[in-house]
Design a protein around this motif. Sequence first.
Motif, mmCIF file in Angstrom:
data_model
loop_
_atom_site.group_PDB
_atom_site.id
_atom_site.type_symbol
_atom_site.label_atom_id
_atom_site.label_comp_id
_atom_site.label_asym_id
_atom_site.label_seq_id
_atom_site.Cartn_x
_atom_site.Cartn_y
_atom_site.Cartn_z
ATOM 1 N N HIS A 321 40.648 40.017 31.786
ATOM 2 C CA HIS A 321 41.152 41.096 32.634
ATOM 3 C C HIS A 321 41.361 42.388 31.851
ATOM 4 N N LEU A 322 41.680 42.276 30.569
ATOM 5 C CA LEU A 322 41.825 43.483 29.751
ATOM 6 C C LEU A 322 40.482 44.207 29.635
ATOM 7 N N ALA A 323 39.400 43.467 29.446
ATOM 8 C CA ALA A 323 38.078 44.088 29.358
ATOM 9 C C ALA A 323 37.736 44.821 30.651
ATOM 10 N N LEU A 324 38.104 44.239 31.780
ATOM 11 C CA LEU A 324 37.839 44.894 33.062
ATOM 12 C C LEU A 324 38.669 46.163 33.211
ATOM 13 N N TRP A 325 39.926 46.100 32.830
ATOM 14 C CA TRP A 325 40.796 47.267 32.983
ATOM 15 C C TRP A 325 40.379 48.392 32.037
ATOM 16 N N MET A 326 39.987 48.053 30.828
ATOM 17 C CA MET A 326 39.600 49.077 29.862
ATOM 18 C C MET A 326 38.221 49.666 30.143
ATOM 19 N N SER A 327 37.521 49.140 31.140
ATOM 20 C CA SER A 327 36.220 49.699 31.536
ATOM 21 C C SER A 327 36.271 50.064 33.017
ATOM 22 N N TYR A 328 37.312 50.796 33.399
ATOM 23 C CA TYR A 328 37.506 51.181 34.794
ATOM 24 C C TYR A 328 36.324 52.026 35.295
ATOM 25 N N GLU A 329 36.176 52.068 36.613
ATOM 26 C CA GLU A 329 35.102 52.848 37.224
ATOM 27 C C GLU A 329 35.488 54.322 37.277
ATOM 28 N N ASP A 330 34.587 55.194 36.814
ATOM 29 C CA ASP A 330 34.802 56.632 36.932
ATOM 30 C C ASP A 330 33.457 57.317 37.158
ATOM 31 N N THR A 331 33.481 58.637 37.321
ATOM 32 C CA THR A 331 32.255 59.362 37.624
ATOM 33 C C THR A 331 31.249 59.277 36.484
ATOM 34 N N VAL A 332 31.742 59.231 35.255
ATOM 35 C CA VAL A 332 30.843 59.130 34.112
ATOM 36 C C VAL A 332 30.081 57.806 34.144
ATOM 37 N N LYS A 464 43.586 41.741 38.751
ATOM 38 C CA LYS A 464 42.477 41.793 39.707
ATOM 39 C C LYS A 464 42.811 42.670 40.917
ATOM 40 N N LEU A 465 44.087 43.017 41.086
ATOM 41 C CA LEU A 465 44.448 43.942 42.156
ATOM 42 C C LEU A 465 43.981 45.361 41.858
ATOM 43 N N VAL A 466 43.837 45.704 40.583
ATOM 44 C CA VAL A 466 43.493 47.067 40.166
ATOM 45 C C VAL A 466 41.982 47.134 40.001
ATOM 46 N N ARG A 467 41.305 47.709 40.988
ATOM 47 C CA ARG A 467 39.850 47.693 40.971
ATOM 48 C C ARG A 467 39.312 48.936 41.670
ATOM 49 N N GLY A 468 38.027 49.199 41.448
ATOM 50 C CA GLY A 468 37.356 50.285 42.140
ATOM 51 C C GLY A 468 37.846 51.661 41.731
ATOM 52 N N TYR A 469 37.656 52.610 42.624
ATOM 53 C CA TYR A 469 38.094 53.977 42.371
ATOM 54 C C TYR A 469 38.478 54.616 43.711
ATOM 55 N N GLY A 470 39.030 55.824 43.650
ATOM 56 C CA GLY A 470 39.423 56.504 44.874
ATOM 57 C C GLY A 470 40.533 55.774 45.609
ATOM 58 N N ASP A 471 40.407 55.707 46.937
ATOM 59 C CA ASP A 471 41.435 55.078 47.759
ATOM 60 C C ASP A 471 41.592 53.592 47.440
#
Length: 538
Positions: A321-332, A464-471
């Motif tokens: 889960h740390l790997a997922l959080w440290m690679s969050y989705e962004d515009t870049v 796993k609750l913290v996912r995606g971007y925007g809303d």
Amino acid sequence: MSIESVSRPRGDASPQAPTPPARAITVAILAMGGEGGGVLADWVVDLGESNGFVAQATSVPGVAQRTGATIYYVELFPEAAVRAAGRDPVLALMPTPGEVDVVVASELMEAGRAIQRGLVTDGRTTLIASTHRVYSMTERTAMADGRVDADALLAAGRSAATRFVAADFAQLADDARSVISASLFGALAGTGALPFPREAFEAAVRRGGVGVEASLAAFASGFDAARAATADGAPLPVAGPTPARRPTVLGPRLRAHEARIVAEFPAEAHEVLRAGVLRLADWQDEAHAAAYLDRLRATPALGAPVAGEVPHALLVETARHLALWMSYEDTVRVADLKIRRSRFERVAREVRVADGQLLEIGEFLHPRVEEIADTLPAGLGHALLASPRWRALVGRFTREGRIVKTSSVRGFLLLYAVASMRPLRPRSLRFGVEMARVDAWLARIGVTAARDAALALEVARCQKLVRGYGDTHARGWGNFERLMQALDRLPAGTMTAAGLRALREAALADEGGAALAAALARLGAGGPQAAAPSARAE
């Protein structure tokens, strides 16, 4: 590729029974847009009309959530019976539950829908289904893993149909550089469900006149797959063991990270750590991947055993889960993925671009002011969000989405410029906010693990609750905060691992948060509802 078939005997007719009156052969085809369902129906009609049958075909469009799912319905009535009766038959316009001889489903969920509608009947229906999946909109938009269990769909097919033939007909068609309708037509021929020889089916394909050679190759593969399926009355084949997943290998640039993984962490965690390092180096750079290992090493008590879990479960789950959080989705990240060579090659394969053809790819992009601020250096990002004038000005250009053609030089260079901002990401507003949240989450895991390792494991899984971007990201982060606040609000020792797991599942149950609010109220930890702030609010 697995192939299976199951059959049950229809029962022997009494030799003294009178000859039953002629009736139509009924065929329902469930297909999605772009799969050639209409072509398959046309082949069946041509097949019948060329072999002494009156044919009628209709189509009932479905809904957009299934990529234009459509039911094509064909009835074939023997011409000899028409001449004998001296009048035309009355044929139905839609399939009737309990009255369908053959159901052909181009995808496993479509087979399940046919069963649900009652179109597949034990004692009558032959069901032919492709086992690949095209996920529905509800599966894709679920807050957790919303995929329907494929095994349950297969079991329903075995139970509902007189004869069930299932194989990955999409892969067979792809191997022949054709479409799935051709391999399904071959399977229809291979089952013997229609009273025509193979040559008659192939003649119908040739009369179609388009892509004949590729269609015949896919037809042959589908025919062989259906014939290779288990014979009537024989037991189902036993599926072989699932192929072992290829281990992750770190290249020369990550050799130092590989050495750290082997030297500093237990063997049970090596595979997930390698995958995490590879993901983070690709997302940012080798330094970011090293920071990932540093954070894990600095978190106390991750080696605590958890009853009923595999060894080092807390470390493995936290690392994942740390790997997922440290690679969050962004515009870049979005821009980077859309202009990669591998993506252009994958799209070209999927649409089967021929030599000499040009491929045009249009991307719909709709960045919000907040997402633009996220990408800017922290100072500029805060200034943009704090200034109503600048927000309004930028909002004028982002209010409506736009289509960017990445297959054009201009569109490619536009996304290339965004992707090139990766070196600036560690100084961006969003990076600082997310890494602060990561560190607070890891600190909570460490403190919790010192007294209750099982509860700490559930804290780790709450990521796993913290996912995606925007809303989507804002809602997920809001729910995560509510769970952590409930953990703090309750007296020490009151919250159990099972209780926190139940709260997490409630948070994933609906977007509105009603299930989570009810679960918190039952625990007496509701309190004021936490806001769902965006990443810029801190």
